[in-house]
Design a protein around this motif. Structure first.
Motif, short mmCIF file in Angstrom:
data_model
loop_
_atom_site.label_atom_id
_atom_site.label_comp_id
_atom_site.label_asym_id
_atom_site.label_seq_id
_atom_site.Cartn_x
_atom_site.Cartn_y
_atom_site.Cartn_z
N ARG A 184 0.86 -1.20 0.00
CA ARG A 184 0.00 0.00 0.00
C ARG A 184 0.89 1.24 0.00
N PRO A 268 -14.73 -0.63 -7.31
CA PRO A 268 -14.28 -1.80 -6.56
C PRO A 268 -15.19 -3.01 -6.81
N ASP A 290 -6.47 -4.05 -2.36
CA ASP A 290 -7.21 -4.69 -1.28
C ASP A 290 -8.61 -4.09 -1.13
N LYS A 291 -8.80 -2.88 -1.67
CA LYS A 291 -10.14 -2.27 -1.64
C LYS A 291 -11.03 -2.86 -2.73
#
Ligand code: FAD
Ligand code: PYC
Length: 418
Positions: A184, A268, A290-291
């Protein structure tokens, strides 16, 4: 002097209410003196400050950032981490970084979400196959993991990949680095900032460096900023995209060009994409955050510019390529796109080291691929600044190579067009 946590600084800066800089330079205070000043609060600058304090005991360090932490390329990149470079010098540098990534969340006590899910680089032509295999063999000899996959093996690793033989650019094979992956990006900046701040480093946002001062002997003796002057004998310039502008303040001309590079994300969706896939030939790369957003990157613009926005035709070309490789994404909607400014050297390798000006050091020229290097870059640059001599890993990446001709030709290593 007051210390705030990096995350609070970032939040306040985003809201435009950071009290930090006002506390830092009230007019009745004398100019500050530091053992080292870092110009640029991106991942590389913050990592350098952290390692200066942690490994070399140099804690009177200021990181001066003209905007907000990680607001440059660090917070704009597509977070691909890999070390499958061709040249030995590069493989050593990037592999050093990958090893640091593996323990970084623990080191910083901050979850940087390093996710080694594998990076696959596709081959679409006979030339691509030859180049890809050459990288695989060179990497294996250098102790860097990289394997050649047949088209079926590639699809097994990444089921959404189309093997339709009727495609403009059919998949003929792929190189897979399993230890590669993503992290991230902004967490990396915040993690280093918080850890550096805890060791005594001062981090100042909204503070642009406007001049580099030199004494009568030509050595660095301070910097001018939009918040006043700072005295120091050691300045590290880590200002990706704007390195030439900052270095010109000290009278040093750099072998760099700046280009916009852009990326975009989709709406997403549930987890559907297991790894990172890159295609140098058709200039597209993709992973899933990851979102849940599909993170898609394009090539650089063809012309130099300081615009933080890439050409629309480049993004269109990339989306064409993504839809061809992954037809099920044709109906996805794109949420937002943005650009960053990358600085590129003639041999496409970074410059990390001393400069002709005593006390002035530079870390730049990462082009389209410096995020993956962040921990390794900060680590070896801190060594260079602390000892006034390079770490063995960054010694080949000296500015002087453009005089001696000992270039590190990585033209084929970048993931995108340039
Ligand atoms: P930055 O994060 O840009 O930090 C430099 C800082 O210096 C900036 O915050 C800027 O505001 C500051 N600054 C400039 N001038 C001054 C001044 N005068 N005074 C004070 N501060 C100043 N790399 C990868 O490895 N993998 C990828 O997937 C990848 N994808 C990318 C996708 C895009 C769209 C872009 C733009 C880049 C990508 N990169 C990637 C490259 C990577 O982002 C950069 O190489 C890396 O982040 C550089 O980090 P940095 O800390 O040196 O620079
Ligand atoms: O260097 O891996 C890379 C990269 C991916 C996207 C931009 N650069």
């Amino acid at each position: 002097m007051k210390h705030f946590s990096a995350a609070r600084l970032a939040r306040e800066a985003l809201r435009g209410q950071s009290g930090w800089t006002e506390h830092w330079r009230s007019p009745d205070r004398p100019a500050h003196a530091y053992d080292a000043v870092i110009v640029g609060g991106g991942g590389h600058g913050l990592a350098t400050a952290y390692y200066l304090a942690k490994q070399h005991g140099i804690r009177r360090v200021a990181v001066l950032e003209k905007g907000w932490l990680g607001g440059g390329n660090t917070g704009r990149n597509t977070t691909i981490i890999r070390s499958n470079y061709l040249m030995e010098e590069s493989a050593a540098l990037y592999n050093h970084a990958v090893k640091l990534w593996e323990g970084l969340s623990r080191e910083l006590n901050y979850n940087v979400m390093f996710s080694p899910r594998g990076v696959m680089m596709l081959a679409h032509t006979v030339h691509d196959v030859q180049v890809g295999k050459r990288h695989v063999y060179a990497n294996q000899l250098a102790g860097v993991d990289n394997d050649w996959l047949s088209p079926d093996q590639a699809q097994e690793y990444c089921p959404p990949l189309s093997l339709d033989a009727g495609m403009r650019y059919p998949v003929l094979g792929a190189a897979l680095q399993r230890r590669g992956g993503t992290a991230r990006h902004d967490a990396v900046a915040w993690g280093y900032a918080r850890a550096a701040s805890a060791l005594g480093v001062d981090i100042v946002q909204n503070c642009e460096v406007t001049g580099i001062r030199r004494d009568a002997g030509g050595a660095v003796c301070g910097v001018d900023t939009t918040r006043g002057a700072v005295a120091t004998r050691r300045v590290g310039v880590v200002a990706a995209g704007h390195t030439s502008v900052v270095m010109a303040q000290a009278g040093v001309r750099m072998p760099l060009e700046s280009y916009p590079l852009q990326a975009l994300v989709s709406e997403p969706v549930k987890p559907c994409f297991p790894c990172v896939v890159m295609s140098n030939t058709i200039h597209a790369y993709i992973s899933q955050s990851d979102k849940g957003e599909l993170v898609i990157g394009a090539g650089t613009d063809a012309y130099t510019s300081y615009s933080q926005q890439g050409g629309l035709h480049i993004a269109t070309h990339t989306l064409d390529a993504i839809c061809e490789l992954f037809p099920q994404f044709r109906r996805m909607r794109m949420l937002r796109n943005w650009g960053g400014i990358v600085d590129v050297t003639p041999d496409r390798s970074p410059i990390i080291g001393k400069t002709p000006v005593p006390g002035l050091y530079v870390n730049c020229g990462w082009g389209t691929g410096g995020f993956k290097a962040t921990p390794g870059s900060g680590h070896v640059f801190a060594h260079t600044m602390a000892h006034d001599a390079p770490h063995p890993i960054n010694a080949p990446f000296a500015l002087d190579r453009f005089r001696t001709g000992q270039l590190i030709d990585e033209a084929a290593a970048a993931a995108v067009a340039h």
